[in-house]
Design an enzyme around this catalytic site. Structure first.
Site, mmCIF file in Angstrom:
data_model
loop_
_atom_site.group_PDB
_atom_site.id
_atom_site.type_symbol
_atom_site.label_atom_id
_atom_site.label_comp_id
_atom_site.label_asym_id
_atom_site.label_seq_id
_atom_site.Cartn_x
_atom_site.Cartn_y
_atom_site.Cartn_z
ATOM 1 N N SER A 138 0.724 -1.282 -0.054
ATOM 2 C CA SER A 138 -0.104 -0.133 -0.061
ATOM 3 C C SER A 138 1.004 1.252 -0.118
ATOM 4 O O SER A 138 1.994 1.260 0.535
ATOM 5 C CB SER A 138 -0.994 0.097 1.197
ATOM 6 O OG SER A 138 -1.588 0.956 1.163
ATOM 7 N N TYR A 151 -2.325 0.605 10.564
ATOM 8 C CA TYR A 151 -2.161 0.059 9.164
ATOM 9 C C TYR A 151 -1.103 0.888 8.687
ATOM 10 O O TYR A 151 -0.161 0.291 7.824
ATOM 11 C CB TYR A 151 -3.493 0.673 8.351
ATOM 12 C CG TYR A 151 -3.517 0.303 6.895
ATOM 13 C CD1 TYR A 151 -3.930 -1.160 6.689
ATOM 14 C CD2 TYR A 151 -3.257 1.137 5.897
ATOM 15 C CE1 TYR A 151 -4.002 -1.567 5.082
ATOM 16 C CE2 TYR A 151 -3.325 0.846 4.589
ATOM 17 C CZ TYR A 151 -3.859 -0.574 4.156
ATOM 18 O OH TYR A 151 -3.886 -0.923 3.008
ATOM 19 N N LYS A 155 2.435 -1.319 7.303
ATOM 20 C CA LYS A 155 2.619 -1.292 5.889
ATOM 21 C C LYS A 155 4.089 -0.666 5.790
ATOM 22 O O LYS A 155 4.873 -1.338 4.832
ATOM 23 C CB LYS A 155 1.679 -0.400 5.022
ATOM 24 C CG LYS A 155 0.362 -1.292 5.082
ATOM 25 C CD LYS A 155 0.070 -2.456 4.253
ATOM 26 C CE LYS A 155 -1.116 -3.021 4.359
ATOM 27 N NZ LYS A 155 -1.225 -4.200 3.272
#
Length: 262
Positions: A138, A151, A155
């Site tokens: 991502s 997140y 990531k």
């Protein structure tokens, strides 16, 4: 890195980007596609779309033993794995309010699953003289993620791990690419997400791509063996600005989040 005649494993492939990549790899002539997901029915449906050159394997990528079993199943069905796509991921939608369970689950799926995949396939790839890893990390791993601290952090850590693998194993024939899209039309942006800061941030950041568009970019990126595969090319400019003047970038991101919060 050509997909043709390779055995490919894709995790998180019951839907979204993973499902689109599995179909595209089959179209590109993969010798076999292993569709892995915690959603057993969804994985089976995705594999059935492809046909005889695909099998579905229920897999919890946060459990190393299951990732090892996934690789064994791929080898039994089609032969040695030539491309492992570690694509499964989770979001929390939480910042400082994220609980320990949120952090643990996100670390397990968004980071440690990449580690488990590498442990499972890299030694065999080295013995055979080569292989390839594609890790979905991502754009959040490069430029953060408004509204979701676990997140963004996991990531970013996943990208750091991919860099480490590339540094240590490139000379041994192992290729690594990081897939880093921004907004993609998947379940992560589905019904009920509209009021979240994460959703508003993604929508405000640029075009929302289809999973099929991302899969097409993946093929181009693998052909060129680019470390960063960026379906949204503007992300490269965002990263340049970040490192050219980090203080200015942080101030700009702070203003951006404030605008989203209204």
């Amino acid at each position: 890195m050509r997909v043709r005649d390779r055995v490919v494993v894709v995790t998180g492939a019951a839907g979204g980007i993973g499902r689109a990549m599995a179909r595209r790899f089959a179209d590109e002539g993969a010798a076999g596609v292993v569709v892995a997901d915690l959603d057993e029915a969804g994985a089976a449906a995705a594999a059935s779309e492809i046909g005889d050159r695909a099998v579905a394997v229920r897999t919890d990528v946060s459990v190393e033993a299951e990732v090892q079993a996934l690789v064994r199943a791929a080898e039994e069905a089609f032969g040695p794995v030539g491309l492992f796509c570690s694509n499964a991921g989770v979001v929390t939608g939480h910042g400082l309010d994220a609980g320990d369970l949120d952090w643990t689950r996100t670390i397990d799926v968004n980071l440690l699953a990449h580690v488990y995949a590498a442990r499972a396939v890299v030694p065999g790839m080295v013995e055979r003289g080569g292989g390839y890893l594609l890790n979905t990390c991502s754009a959040a791993g490069l430029i953060s993620c408004p509204g979701d601290a676990p997140y963004a952090v996991t990531k970013s850590a996943a990208i750091a791990f991919a860099e480490w693998i590339s540094i240590h194993y490139r000379a041994k024939g192992i290729g690594v690419s990081v897939l880093a899209p921004q907004g993609v039309r998947t379940g992560l942006l589905g019904e009920g997400a509209e009021n979240s800061l994460v959703y508003r941030g993604v929508v405000a950041s640029g075009e929302i791509l289809s999973p099929e568009q991302v899969a097409r970019t993946v093929i181009d990126g693998l052909d060129a063996e680019r470390f960063y595969i960026l379906p949204h090319p503007e992300v490269a400019e965002y990263v340049r600005r970040k490192y050219d003047d980090t203080d200015r970038w942080l101030a700009g991101m702070s203003r951006f989040v404030a605008s989203l919060e209204g």
